[in-house]
Enzyme design. Structure first.
Site, PDB file in Angstrom:
ATOM      1  CG  ASP A  46      -1.897   1.092   1.309  1.00 38.23           C
ATOM      2  OD1 ASP A  46      -2.964   1.263   0.456  1.00 38.23           O
ATOM      3  OD2 ASP A  46      -1.482   2.227   1.758  1.00 38.23           O
ATOM      4  CE1 TYR A  51      -0.028   7.870   2.820  1.00 37.88           C
ATOM      5  CE2 TYR A  51       0.879   5.647   2.292  1.00 37.88           C
ATOM      6  CZ  TYR A  51       0.191   6.598   2.830  1.00 37.88           C
ATOM      7  OH  TYR A  51      -1.042   6.064   3.322  1.00 37.88           O
ATOM      8  CG  HIS A 113      -4.603   9.526   0.521  1.00 37.68           C
ATOM      9  ND1 HIS A 113      -3.337   9.632   0.482  1.00 37.68           N
ATOM     10  CD2 HIS A 113      -4.967   8.944   1.728  1.00 37.68           C
ATOM     11  CE1 HIS A 113      -2.947   9.164   1.520  1.00 37.68           C
ATOM     12  NE2 HIS A 113      -3.561   8.706   2.176  1.00 37.68           N
TER      13      HIS A 113
END
Length: 324
Positions: A46, A51, A113
């Protein structure tokens, strides 16, 4: 109880119920951790554009694949559209950036997200105002964004599309167009999301739990900033007692609890020994009484750790998903 190791998806695909999380892992550390995860047997990985480490994940995965299409098919790679891409006209750009950094011909699952949006600022995934608040885009068209993800799926560059951090009303709105392949949300013993999971079950949407062990790094950072008490899930007396009874680690008990509830999970660690422990969940079973004891630890909304308080101003967005 017997727990299947995979969630069956349309087209015959299988989503492993235990995946490897990559949030808050620096690229150089993540690359080595992914190698350890592959060796331990993880095949579900994932990630997210937000990120800022997709390239490290991609390097490690592609070394393992080694150009072999059969090995690529064994992987299930997930990434996500960032808040700065939450507008229909931005989806293509952000998706292709993720696919490029991952170095993959296709993505197994692409998620929205979060339901709220930041302004699009080239080169800045987390644009801020001078006062430190986020540059929010309040004109978010969530259904329009969802339709663009469905177009990506039609193109063959994504096999499945889903959502993350959505509430029940938002889920229902998207289901009126097409049902998401999964809902990824924070779930652990202190934040069990019982009502949301029940709603997702009624809609036939599988749940994937992020922060299943409590995300200690985030909790510690928030505690230092706010003074709020964030208990360490691995040190809860009930969890320690059950772990001792099974000769297991507290993390294994926390993860097994979710699996027996039908929830998939994506624990994150950079320690090779803990990476291996976190996927070794299939040869023991929690009793009915132990499941009830762990269920009683739920604090509801007060147990949430990732409430997006670190995105100052997000709570004012019309699509902010949590109770205000």
């Amino acid at each position: 109880m017997s727990v299947p190791e995979y969630i069956e998806l349309e087209g015959g695909d299988h989503l492993p119920r235990v995946g490897f999380g990559t949030w808050q892992a620096p690229p150089d550390v993540l690359e080595k951790a992914v190698e350890a995860a592959l060796e331990a047997g993880y095949r579900h990985f994932d990630s997210a554009r937000a990120y800022e480490n997709e390239d490290a994940l991609g390097r490690a995965l592609n070394r393992w694949i080694g150009g072999d299409p059969a090995k690529r098919k064994k992987l299930f790679v997930v990434t996500k559209l960032p808040p700065s891409g939450n507008r229909p006209e931005s989806v293509e750009e952000y998706f292709e950036a993720s696919r490029r950094d991952l170095g993959l011909d296709y993505i197994d699952m692409y998620l929205i997200h979060v339901p709220f949006a930041f302004e699009h600022v080239p080169g800045d995934l987390h644009p801020k105002n001078p006062d430190g608040s986020m540059k929010m885009d309040h004109s978010t068209d969530l259904v329009g964004v969802w339709k663009k993800l469905l177009k990506l799926k039609e193109s063959g560059r994504v096999r499945h599309v889903g959502v993350s951090n959505m509430n029940e009303e938002q889920l229902s709105r998207l289901c009126a167009v097409e049902k998401p392949a999964c809902l990824q949300v924070e779930v652990h013993v202190l934040c069990q999301q019982k009502q949301l999971i029940a709603a997702a079950n009624r809609l036939g949407i599988p749940i994937v739990a992020y922060s299943p062990l409590g995300s200690k790094e985030l909790a510690d950072a928030l505690a230092a900033k706010t003074g709020r008490d964030y208990p360490n899930l691995l040190e809860l007396p009930t969890v320690l007692k059950i772990a001792k009874a099974h000769s297991r680690t507290p993390a294994q008990v926390l993860l097994r609890y979710l699996l027996q509830h039908g929830v998939a999970c994506i624990p994150k660690s950079t320690s090779p020994s803990r990476i291996k422990e976190n996927i070794s969940l299939w040869d023991f079973e929690l009793t009915k009484n132990e499941m009830q004891e762990l269920a009683a630890l739920d604090r509801g909304e007060n147990g949430r750790i990732c409430d997006f308080a670190f995105f100052v101003g997000a709570e004012k967005h019309p699509e902010f998903p949590f109770k205000k």
